[in-house]
Design a protein around this motif. Structure first.
Motif, PDB file in Angstrom:
ATOM      1  N   UNK A 161       0.817  -1.208   0.000  1.00 55.30           N
ATOM      2  CA  UNK A 161       0.000   0.000   0.000  1.00 55.30           C
ATOM      3  C   UNK A 161       0.849   1.256   0.000  1.00 55.30           C
ATOM      4  N   UNK A 162       1.923   1.243   0.787  1.00 57.24           N
ATOM      5  CA  UNK A 162       2.848   2.375   0.826  1.00 57.24           C
ATOM      6  C   UNK A 162       3.456   2.630  -0.557  1.00 57.24           C
ATOM      7  N   UNK A 163       3.914   1.569  -1.207  1.00 61.53           N
ATOM      8  CA  UNK A 163       4.490   1.695  -2.554  1.00 61.53           C
ATOM      9  C   UNK A 163       3.428   2.182  -3.541  1.00 61.53           C
ATOM     10  N   UNK A 164       2.212   1.688  -3.395  1.00 61.56           N
ATOM     11  CA  UNK A 164       1.106   2.120  -4.256  1.00 61.56           C
ATOM     12  C   UNK A 164       0.839   3.616  -4.069  1.00 61.56           C
ATOM     13  N   UNK A 165       0.856   4.082  -2.820  1.00 62.98           N
ATOM     14  CA  UNK A 165       0.662   5.513  -2.554  1.00 62.98           C
ATOM     15  C   UNK A 165       1.724   6.363  -3.234  1.00 62.98           C
ATOM     16  N   UNK A 166       2.981   5.906  -3.190  1.00 63.09           N
ATOM     17  CA  UNK A 166       4.056   6.630  -3.871  1.00 63.09           C
ATOM     18  C   UNK A 166       3.877   6.598  -5.385  1.00 63.09           C
ATOM     19  N   UNK A 167       3.405   5.469  -5.912  1.00 58.39           N
ATOM     20  CA  UNK A 167       3.166   5.363  -7.358  1.00 58.39           C
ATOM     21  C   UNK A 167       2.039   6.298  -7.783  1.00 58.39           C
ATOM     22  N   UNK A 168       0.994   6.386  -6.966  1.00 60.90           N
ATOM     23  CA  UNK A 168      -0.114   7.307  -7.265  1.00 60.90           C
ATOM     24  C   UNK A 168       0.399   8.742  -7.247  1.00 60.90           C
ATOM     25  N   UNK A 169       1.253   9.069  -6.271  1.00 62.64           N
ATOM     26  CA  UNK A 169       1.834  10.416  -6.197  1.00 62.64           C
ATOM     27  C   UNK A 169       2.654  10.720  -7.446  1.00 62.64           C
ATOM     28  N   UNK A 170       3.429   9.749  -7.907  1.00 63.11           N
ATOM     29  CA  UNK A 170       4.264   9.973  -9.090  1.00 63.11           C
ATOM     30  C   UNK A 170       3.429  10.110 -10.353  1.00 63.11           C
ATOM     31  N   UNK A 171       2.340   9.381 -10.440  1.00 59.51           N
ATOM     32  CA  UNK A 171       1.539   9.379 -11.666  1.00 59.51           C
ATOM     33  C   UNK A 171       0.531  10.522 -11.714  1.00 59.51           C
ATOM     34  N   UNK A 172      -0.297  10.655 -10.691  1.00 60.66           N
ATOM     35  CA  UNK A 172      -1.399  11.630 -10.755  1.00 60.66           C
ATOM     36  C   UNK A 172      -0.965  13.074 -10.490  1.00 60.66           C
ATOM     37  N   UNK A 173      -0.490  13.418  -9.289  1.00 57.93           N
ATOM     38  CA  UNK A 173      -0.180  14.823  -9.038  1.00 57.93           C
ATOM     39  C   UNK A 173       0.988  15.360  -9.852  1.00 57.93           C
ATOM     40  N   UNK A 174       1.976  14.520 -10.099  1.00 58.76           N
ATOM     41  CA  UNK A 174       3.153  15.019 -10.816  1.00 58.76           C
ATOM     42  C   UNK A 174       2.937  15.086 -12.317  1.00 58.76           C
ATOM     43  N   UNK A 175       2.186  14.156 -12.873  1.00 57.07           N
ATOM     44  CA  UNK A 175       2.075  14.072 -14.328  1.00 57.07           C
ATOM     45  C   UNK A 175       0.707  14.502 -14.852  1.00 57.07           C
ATOM     46  N   UNK A 176      -0.357  13.884 -14.366  1.00 55.18           N
ATOM     47  CA  UNK A 176      -1.663  14.072 -15.005  1.00 55.18           C
ATOM     48  C   UNK A 176      -2.420  15.327 -14.584  1.00 55.18           C
ATOM     49  N   UNK A 177      -2.441  15.636 -13.293  1.00 56.81           N
ATOM     50  CA  UNK A 177      -3.248  16.774 -12.840  1.00 56.81           C
ATOM     51  C   UNK A 177      -2.739  18.102 -13.403  1.00 56.81           C
ATOM     52  N   UNK A 178      -1.437  18.408 -13.367  1.00 58.74           N
ATOM     53  CA  UNK A 178      -0.985  19.674 -13.962  1.00 58.74           C
ATOM     54  C   UNK A 178      -1.313  19.773 -15.460  1.00 58.74           C
ATOM     55  N   UNK A 179      -1.207  18.641 -16.168  1.00 59.45           N
ATOM     56  CA  UNK A 179      -1.562  18.640 -17.599  1.00 59.45           C
ATOM     57  C   UNK A 179      -3.055  18.907 -17.760  1.00 59.45           C
ATOM     58  N   UNK A 180      -3.876  18.267 -16.943  1.00 59.23           N
ATOM     59  CA  UNK A 180      -5.341  18.447 -17.006  1.00 59.23           C
ATOM     60  C   UNK A 180      -5.716  19.906 -16.736  1.00 59.23           C
ATOM     61  N   UNK A 181      -5.084  20.517 -15.747  1.00 58.05           N
ATOM     62  CA  UNK A 181      -5.393  21.905 -15.430  1.00 58.05           C
ATOM     63  C   UNK A 181      -4.971  22.837 -16.564  1.00 58.05           C
ATOM     64  N   UNK A 182      -3.810  22.574 -17.156  1.00 57.01           N
ATOM     65  CA  UNK A 182      -3.317  23.426 -18.236  1.00 57.01           C
ATOM     66  C   UNK A 182      -4.160  23.259 -19.501  1.00 57.01           C
ATOM     67  N   UNK A 183      -4.471  22.019 -19.869  1.00 55.38           N
ATOM     68  CA  UNK A 183      -5.254  21.755 -21.083  1.00 55.38           C
ATOM     69  C   UNK A 183      -6.681  22.241 -20.919  1.00 55.38           C
ATOM     70  N   UNK A 184      -7.229  22.093 -19.734  1.00 57.03           N
ATOM     71  CA  UNK A 184      -8.609  22.514 -19.498  1.00 57.03           C
ATOM     72  C   UNK A 184      -8.771  24.019 -19.371  1.00 57.03           C
ATOM     73  N   UNK A 185      -7.673  24.747 -19.415  1.00 58.06           N
ATOM     74  CA  UNK A 185      -7.737  26.199 -19.320  1.00 58.06           C
ATOM     75  C   UNK A 185      -7.997  26.708 -17.920  1.00 58.06           C
ATOM     76  N   UNK A 186      -7.674  25.894 -16.915  1.00 58.63           N
ATOM     77  CA  UNK A 186      -7.917  26.306 -15.539  1.00 58.63           C
ATOM     78  C   UNK A 186      -6.741  27.055 -14.955  1.00 58.63           C
TER      79      UNK A 186
END
Length: 198
Positions: free
Chosen positions: A112-137
């Motif tokens: 679970x700990x490793x999964x939490x770190x993987x989620x941190x690496x994938x979602x907040x670092x990669x996908x969310x900033x792209x989503x905010x920028x592409x969505x014009x937010x």
């Protein structure tokens, strides 16, 4: 005959439990993570999280989205960790005595700990900033790579893994053969002995 029905019942309970364990662990882990963010800066929950979806900050929308994220990610963890190849990998013997001495529960917690770190690496670092920028937010109001985000995701994973290990029938994982072992494992020999005796 009764042995077969007991096995079927165990499998049925295990199938139900991974959903329950993933859901409860995900929500509790997400709540813990949310409290960390709330202490750092409450607007992360109230404004930034709804902004990911283009929703105006209002009421408890941020908390609802945040807990929903945790629930969904917990169910994904539960699905992944309950697959036989993953269970076998978790129980594989290693060259590290400290890890070999751990039972199923601590290994699931570490997963679970490793999964939490993987989620941190994938979602907040990669996908969310792209989503905010592409969505014009615009720029995210919170640096998702910040130390607080890392700590929050690590806590999320620890709570998810530990609660999942408690709620789910993790003893089933101990009987799963390692996908990496070429030799017979004790659990396989025991099962063959039981089949020969009956």
């Amino acid at each position: 005959m009764s042995n077969q029905s007991n096995t079927a019942e165990t499998k049925k309970r295990g199938t139900t439990n991974w959903i329950l364990g993933g859901a409860i662990g995900g929500v509790v882990g997400s709540l813990t993570f949310g409290l960390v963010l709330w202490v750092v800066d409450p607007t992360i929950i109230t404004e930034t999280v709804p902004a990911v979806y283009g929703v105006e900050p209002m009421g408890t929308a941020g908390w609802i989205f945040h807990l929903l994220h945790g629930l969904i990610l917990g169910l994904i963890f539960g699905f992944i960790i309950s697959r036989k190849p993953v269970q076998g990998s978790l129980m594989t013997s290693t060259d590290m005595d400290a890890l070999d001495g751990l039972g199923t529960g601590p290994r699931v917690t570490l997963a679970g700990f490793v999964y939490g770190l993987a989620v941190w690496a994938l979602l907040p670092l990669a996908l969310i900033p792209v989503r905010l920028a592409v969505g014009g937010f615009g720029e995210p109001g919170f640096p998702f790579f910040a130390f607080e985000s890392l700590v929050g995701h690590a806590l999320y994973g620890l709570f998810l893994g530990s609660i999942f290990a408690v709620v789910t029938e993790t003893s089933v994982a101990e009987t799963v053969d390692s996908p990496f072992d070429e030799t017979e494992t004790p659990s396989r020999r025991e099962r063959e002995r039981e089949q020969n005796d009956s």
